[in-house]
Each structure stands twice: as C-alpha cells, then as structure tokens.
Design a protein around this motif. Structure first.
Motif, mmCIF file in Angstrom:
data_model
loop_
_atom_site.group_PDB
_atom_site.id
_atom_site.type_symbol
_atom_site.label_atom_id
_atom_site.label_comp_id
_atom_site.label_asym_id
_atom_site.label_seq_id
_atom_site.Cartn_x
_atom_site.Cartn_y
_atom_site.Cartn_z
ATOM 1 N N VAL A 140 0.860 -1.186 0.000
ATOM 2 C CA VAL A 140 0.000 0.000 0.000
ATOM 3 C C VAL A 140 0.893 1.233 0.000
ATOM 4 N N ASN A 141 0.633 2.152 -0.920
ATOM 5 C CA ASN A 141 1.421 3.376 -0.996
ATOM 6 C C ASN A 141 0.512 4.587 -1.080
ATOM 7 N N THR A 142 0.469 5.349 0.021
ATOM 8 C CA THR A 142 -0.265 6.611 0.049
ATOM 9 C C THR A 142 0.698 7.777 0.262
ATOM 10 N N SER A 143 1.992 7.537 0.080
ATOM 11 C CA SER A 143 3.007 8.558 0.320
ATOM 12 C C SER A 143 3.396 9.250 -0.981
ATOM 13 N N ARG A 144 4.385 8.718 -1.679
ATOM 14 C CA ARG A 144 4.793 9.256 -2.973
ATOM 15 C C ARG A 144 5.159 8.094 -3.885
ATOM 16 N N ALA A 145 4.754 8.174 -5.138
ATOM 17 C CA ALA A 145 4.944 7.066 -6.074
ATOM 18 C C ALA A 145 6.410 6.728 -6.261
ATOM 19 N N ALA A 146 7.267 7.746 -6.315
ATOM 20 C CA ALA A 146 8.670 7.522 -6.660
ATOM 21 C C ALA A 146 9.438 6.743 -5.603
ATOM 22 N N ILE A 147 8.866 6.544 -4.422
ATOM 23 C CA ILE A 147 9.527 5.712 -3.415
ATOM 24 C C ILE A 147 9.569 4.260 -3.889
ATOM 25 N N GLY A 151 -2.449 -1.436 -3.175
ATOM 26 C CA GLY A 151 -3.385 -0.339 -2.987
ATOM 27 C C GLY A 151 -2.630 0.958 -3.188
ATOM 28 N N LEU A 152 -3.011 1.747 -4.185
ATOM 29 C CA LEU A 152 -2.227 2.910 -4.587
ATOM 30 C C LEU A 152 -3.067 4.177 -4.615
ATOM 31 N N ASP A 153 -2.508 5.244 -4.034
ATOM 32 C CA ASP A 153 -3.161 6.547 -4.093
ATOM 33 C C ASP A 153 -2.245 7.593 -4.715
ATOM 34 N N VAL A 154 -1.038 7.182 -5.107
ATOM 35 C CA VAL A 154 -0.059 8.108 -5.676
ATOM 36 C C VAL A 154 0.580 7.480 -6.907
#
Length: 319
Positions: A234-241, A260-263
C-alpha cells in the motif's frame, strides 16, 4: 490595478465555497482553474498575469524554469507546509514569497486503512459482481487479525496507522533508516532490523516515508521479490519511493498479491495506463488529503496568507 490571484487545480470546483474569501473582495481579483495543466506553456498562458497563486499540494510543479517565466508572480501559496515540487531557491531569486498552510494527518491515515481493508476483503470485486448480478461470494478475504503489518516509516502518519493495526490485533513492525527500537516501542510496535526483514515477514506493507534522495526508488525489483506472494503493498506517500516499472512487473507476474495505490508518477494517471486495469490493483486518484476539513483549513489559511502578505507581514513562510 487590482492584483490577480489564481487558485489552481480546483478539480472539484469547491475552493471558493470552502472558505470566506470576502476579506479579499476589494483587494484581489480571485479566479479558480479546474483543469490540470499538460505543459509549462499552459501554466504560463493561464497565470502569467497573476501576482498571487494558490497551489494544491504538488499537482502543479513550480521548478526554476517555470518561475523564470512568471515575472509578475509575488506570492505562491501551497497547501501544507512542505512541497517538494516548488523550487524555493529559485522562488527567492525571483522575489517570490512562498507560504503554506496547516494540513491534518488523519485523512491519509484513514485512506490507508480504506485501501488495506478494500484489498483484504476484495471490496471492489465483490461490489462490482453484486451490482452486475454476478456470482454471490466469489472471493476469500485475507485476515488482518494475527497477521503482520509492516510500516516503512513511523512518523506522524505511520504511528497513527500503527495504532489502528494494533487495534485490529495485528503484529506491527516498522523500519526506516533512523528508527530506533526505543522509538518503535514508544509507538507499541517492533523495529525491524533491516528493510529486507520487514518485507519478508509482512502480510501488508504500507509506505509512510518522505520522498527524498535516500528514499527515491527505495523499493525496486529486488525488494519487491522479497515480499510474499500472498502479501499486499500500500502506498499513500509518494509514487517515486517505489520503482514504478518494477511494481508493474511485480503485479503482472504476481510476485505479490496486489497493491493499494493513491499516488502515481504521473497525475492525473493517463487513461490508458495499466494501473487502471490490472485486476490486483485497488487505485484511487490521490485522495489521501482530500477531505472537507483539510480543504476548509487550506483555503481559509490561504485567505489569511494573502491578507497578511498584502499588509506587508507574510505568515507561514516556507524556507
């Protein structure tokens, strides 16, 4: 001549209703722009005559090249007190004051759990089938109780996510380069010795790190292969991480159960992007901070920032 103020990327058309803009009615000509920009040229054409700009998070970047093309700009306001897409040094060179607003940490925490629960219980799949008259119960949910939640980052947001994981009866483990066992214990969680240990032992991995030189591409193909084939990212921080080509490969080849992606590396996400259609992806259009309370705070403080700037006493400046 009355200075002009542009409120950018007002996707939902709500900026002017989220705050009382009347204190500026006689001093500033305020207008909103709803559509995202496709190029720097479009930005210049739209706001080149503006002295004041209100930006929404990182939706429209302000690199040095763009700031050089906006000679009238004097005040740039961003929602939140950190915006990596604004070149602060270039802004200072061009005489642009950059100010921010407060931003609540609860909304991205809540959205993180919406994604975790949606993935675990196949909410979208089952709801789609129900609405279409499809099969009644076609999936088996993944349990949370007794499973391991791995957190990459244990700051304000990560700590709140951890508390909810503990309430679900999960074993919560966290890792970041500077995290100590003592700090993890304060949050009621275990500190993983290494990033690899966390990835190998977690059923759900959630990213809560700030994007920087040390975190860009932190999860690549090697790291994703260390995750279990039954685990979720799950990534709700920044995509490039997360290395995006590696993530696509991991999802297509089922190295992991899903994401689960929001970025995303490009926002809005192109209509033909594979992340829109992969069956093991639950994707949202960067909604982490998009709540009524956050918006009311953003825009009311934007009004306050403009008022203070016009009075010669800027507040909430970014440095």
């Amino acid at each position: 001549m009355t200075p002009r103020c542009a409120v950018l990327d007002d996707y939902q058309g709500v900026a002017l209703s989220m705050a009382d803009w009347s204190p500026l009615s006689d001093a500033v000509d305020v207008h909103t722009l709803r559509q995202p920009f496709r190029s720097e040229d479009e930005v210049v054409a739209a706001i080149g005559d503006c002295e004041i700009v209100v930006a929404m998070r990182e939706r429209t970047p302000f690199p040095a090249s763009l700031l050089a093309r906006l000679p009238r700009l004097r005040l740039l306001i961003t929602s939140g007190m950190r915006n990596a897409s604004i070149d602060l040094d270039a802004a200072a060179r061009h005489g642009v004051t950059v100010c921010g607003t407060a931003s609540n940490t609860e909304p991205p925490v809540e959205l993180t759990w919406a994604l975790i629960l949606g993935l675990a219980r196949n909410v979208v799949t089952e709801n789609t089938a129900l609405r279409a008259g499809g099969p009644w119960q076609s999936t088996l949910g993944a349990d949370l109780h007794g499973r391991t939640l791995g957190l990459l980052g244990l700051g304000k947001i990560g700590t709140r996510v951890a508390r909810i994981g503990l309430a679900f009866g999960m074993d919560v483990v966290a890792w970041s380069r500077n995290l100590t066992p003592e700090r993890a214990a304060e949050a009621g969680v275990r500190a993983a010795t290494t990033k690899e240990e966390l990835l190998e032992s977690s059923d759900f991995v959630s990213v809560h790190l700030v994007l920087g030189e040390r975190t860009r591409g932190l999860l690549g193909a090697g790291e994703l292969r260390r995750m279990r084939p039954t685990s979720y990212l799950v990534n709700t921080s920044r995509a490039a991480i997360v290395d995006q080509p590696a993530l696509l490969q991991a999802l297509r080849e089922n190295w992991i159960a899903g994401a689960g992606l929001d970025v995303f590396d490009q926002e809005p996400l192109p209509a033909d992007h594979p992340l829109r259609t992969l069956p093991n992806v639950l994707a949202l259009p960067h909604l982490g901070y998009v709540t009524r309370r956050n918006y009311e705070g953003y825009f009311q403080q934007a009004v306050e920032n403009i008022t203070a700037f016009l009075a010669g006493t800027p507040i909430r400046q970014l440095h």
